[in-house]
Enzyme design. Structure first.
Site, mmCIF file in Angstrom:
data_model
loop_
_atom_site.group_PDB
_atom_site.id
_atom_site.type_symbol
_atom_site.label_atom_id
_atom_site.label_comp_id
_atom_site.label_asym_id
_atom_site.label_seq_id
_atom_site.Cartn_x
_atom_site.Cartn_y
_atom_site.Cartn_z
ATOM 1 N N CYS A 169 33.145 39.860 37.721
ATOM 2 C CA CYS A 169 32.728 40.967 38.582
ATOM 3 C C CYS A 169 33.353 40.930 39.971
ATOM 4 C CB CYS A 169 31.206 40.998 38.685
ATOM 5 S SG CYS A 169 30.414 41.251 37.086
ATOM 6 N N HIS A 310 27.085 43.446 47.349
ATOM 7 C CA HIS A 310 27.245 43.433 45.894
ATOM 8 C C HIS A 310 26.106 44.241 45.279
ATOM 9 C CE1 HIS A 310 28.572 42.060 41.986
ATOM 10 N NE2 HIS A 310 27.335 41.693 41.709
ATOM 11 N N GLU A 321 21.815 37.273 47.786
ATOM 12 C CA GLU A 321 22.725 37.908 48.735
ATOM 13 C C GLU A 321 22.086 38.041 50.116
ATOM 14 O OE1 GLU A 321 25.818 41.670 48.528
ATOM 15 O OE2 GLU A 321 24.135 41.569 47.133
ATOM 16 N N LYS A 342 26.380 50.617 44.224
ATOM 17 C CA LYS A 342 26.021 50.530 42.799
ATOM 18 C C LYS A 342 24.775 51.355 42.503
ATOM 19 C CE LYS A 342 28.048 45.955 41.898
ATOM 20 N NZ LYS A 342 28.492 45.592 43.251
ATOM 21 N N HIS A 347 27.408 49.585 37.940
ATOM 22 C CA HIS A 347 28.185 48.351 38.039
ATOM 23 C C HIS A 347 29.288 48.390 36.983
ATOM 24 C CE1 HIS A 347 29.505 44.392 38.583
ATOM 25 N NE2 HIS A 347 28.386 43.711 38.531
ATOM 26 N N PHE A 406 29.567 36.600 37.302
ATOM 27 C CA PHE A 406 29.258 35.575 36.308
ATOM 28 C C PHE A 406 30.306 34.464 36.390
ATOM 29 C CE2 PHE A 406 26.844 38.402 33.028
ATOM 30 C CZ PHE A 406 25.816 38.533 33.932
#
Length: 427
Positions: A169, A310, A321, A342, A347, A406
């Site tokens: 990502c 993010h 975050e 997002k 996403h 990930f």
């Protein structure tokens, strides 16, 4: 004299609109593009909402042969690259083609094409041994992710370094950063950089269903399903799309009178070496990436005027975050407007980082912070200024975009408004 990299062209294929202007119109209006999945029958899946692109390859200017040859992700990348090159006003056929490079990110490559072909070759999964003769002529290209970068290189007549960056990502951020590095080290004068992913397929839905990462919020209004930093959030919403940018050496761009959206002033990445999907609560690795990016840009925390988070919409990510911002930026973290786009475009895995970089460049251009849509019940543990619902006019010279992926990948990039000067100029 150090070489610096600037963004002079932007192209986008995004949920809610194809093209840079349609993309910005969606973000600045706070509209969401999440809806019930229409690209395949999602009736049996746990999560049945996504942010789809209303993409017509013919209307986007692709030929019949290009459509036959290219997976959906490659089509997105080529269309975005064409727009970015046109927007920049640069002639990529002039000069030395060996000084033009390409850096494209993707997390899952040609997923759509591969799954479609497996269904045909296996007769809807009935045959374990598939008959290759039923495959399309370009099936091998679907198997090799680097074909995405090669397609863009052919469009740009690029004969310099061509790379496919796949770091989950954070691929979009990391691909842009790789392009910047090629400029700064003197390998290239022009780099076409960005990312693309078209992951909306049964196999992707099944994978994220299995780990319960995507939202099961199917009964409510699909437009409100993506809720980063909201206390009601219950997982992220899948998306798709691409953003591609023209990156040039700053001096050359100014000499040719190019428009400049932003300078890429600093970048860093870290890994937590901890867990494939887990995040440590203290946000240390993301905080370190932010700190190093600030150092490379020769800026202080107080210089940052906006953070593009993010903001995936999972409880683990949002709190991780928030901790990272506090750890890296100190008390100033409470004063910076922050948002997650997002909430509006979902996403799109590897593509999202480049879409977020494009959003940051456009935010600098328009001096507007896009909002976090659907944020009406803030999580008390996410107590920063996450700009709910409505865009905000805001003076900003430097913006920060971060990504978390990930595998424990954490990336941070700083963009600066052209003409404002930076710590880098003082060195």
């Amino acid at each position: 004299m150090s070489r610096r990299a600037v963004i002079t062209g932007i192209g986008a294929v995004a949920p809610g609109g194809v093209g840079r202007q349609a993309y910005w119109d969606l973000l600045s209006s706070g509209r969401t593009a999440t809806r019930d999945i229409s690209l395949f029958d999602a009736g049996k899946f746990r999560s049945r909402v996504a942010a789809e692109c209303d993409f017509d390859p013919v209307a986007a200017g692709l030929s019949a042969q290009e459509i036959r040859r290219m997976d959906r992700a490659a089509q997105f990348a080529v269309v975005a690259a064409r727009e970015a090159i046109e927007d920049s006003g640069i002639d990529t056929t002039a000069g030395d083609p060996g000084r033009t490079g390409v850096s494209i990110g993707s997390a899952v490559g040609c997923t759509t094409g591969l799954e479609d072909e497996y269904v045909v070759l296996s007769d809807n999964g009935k045959n374990w041994l598939v008959d290759h003769s039923y495959g399309v002529p370009h099936l091998y290209g679907y198997m090799v992710p680097s074909t995405l970068a090669a397609e863009v290189a052919w469009q740009a007549y690029a004969q310099g370094p061509v790379a496919l960056i796949s770091t989950g990502c954070t691929s979009g951020l990391d691909a842009v950063a790789h392009g910047v590095q090629l400029i700064e080290e003197g390998t290239c004068d022009i780099v076409i950089a960005g990312a693309t992913d078209a992951p909306l397929s049964p196999i992707t839905a099944a994978c994220f269903d299995a780990i319960k990462a995507t939202t099961p919020n199917n009964d409510d209004n699909a437009a409100g399903a993506s809720r980063p930093f909201d206390g009601r959030r219950d997982g992220f919403v899948l998306g798709e799309g691409a953003a591609v940018m023209v990156i040039e050496e700053a001096g050359a761009a100014r000499r040719r009178g190019a428009q400049i959206y932003a300078e890429v002033a600093g970048f860093a990445s870290r890994s937590n070496a901890y867990h494939m999907t887990g995040l440590k609560a203290d946000g240390r690795e993301m905080a370190e990436a932010i700190g190093v990016a600030l150092d490379r840009a020769r800026l202080d925390a107080t210089d940052i005027g906006y953070i593009n988070a993010h903001g995936s919409g999972t409880k683990q990510n949002d709190r991780h975050e928030t901790a990272a911002f506090k750890r890296s930026l100190g008390q100033h973290a409470y004063d910076i407007p922050i948002s997650s786009i997002k909430s509006m475009i979902g996403h799109s895995l590897g593509a999202i980082g480049s879409l977020e970089v494009a959003a940051c460049a456009l935010a600098l251009r328009h001096q507007v912070v896009p909002p976090t849509a659907n944020l009406s019940v803030p999580d008390p543990k996410c107590d920063l200024d996450y700009v709910p619902v409505t865009a905000r006019d805001h003076r900003m010279d430097h913006v920060l975009s971060v990504g978390s992926g990930f595998g424990g990948f954490q990336s941070a990039m700083i963009l600066s408004r052209p003409g404002v000067g930076s710590g880098r100029e003082a060195a």
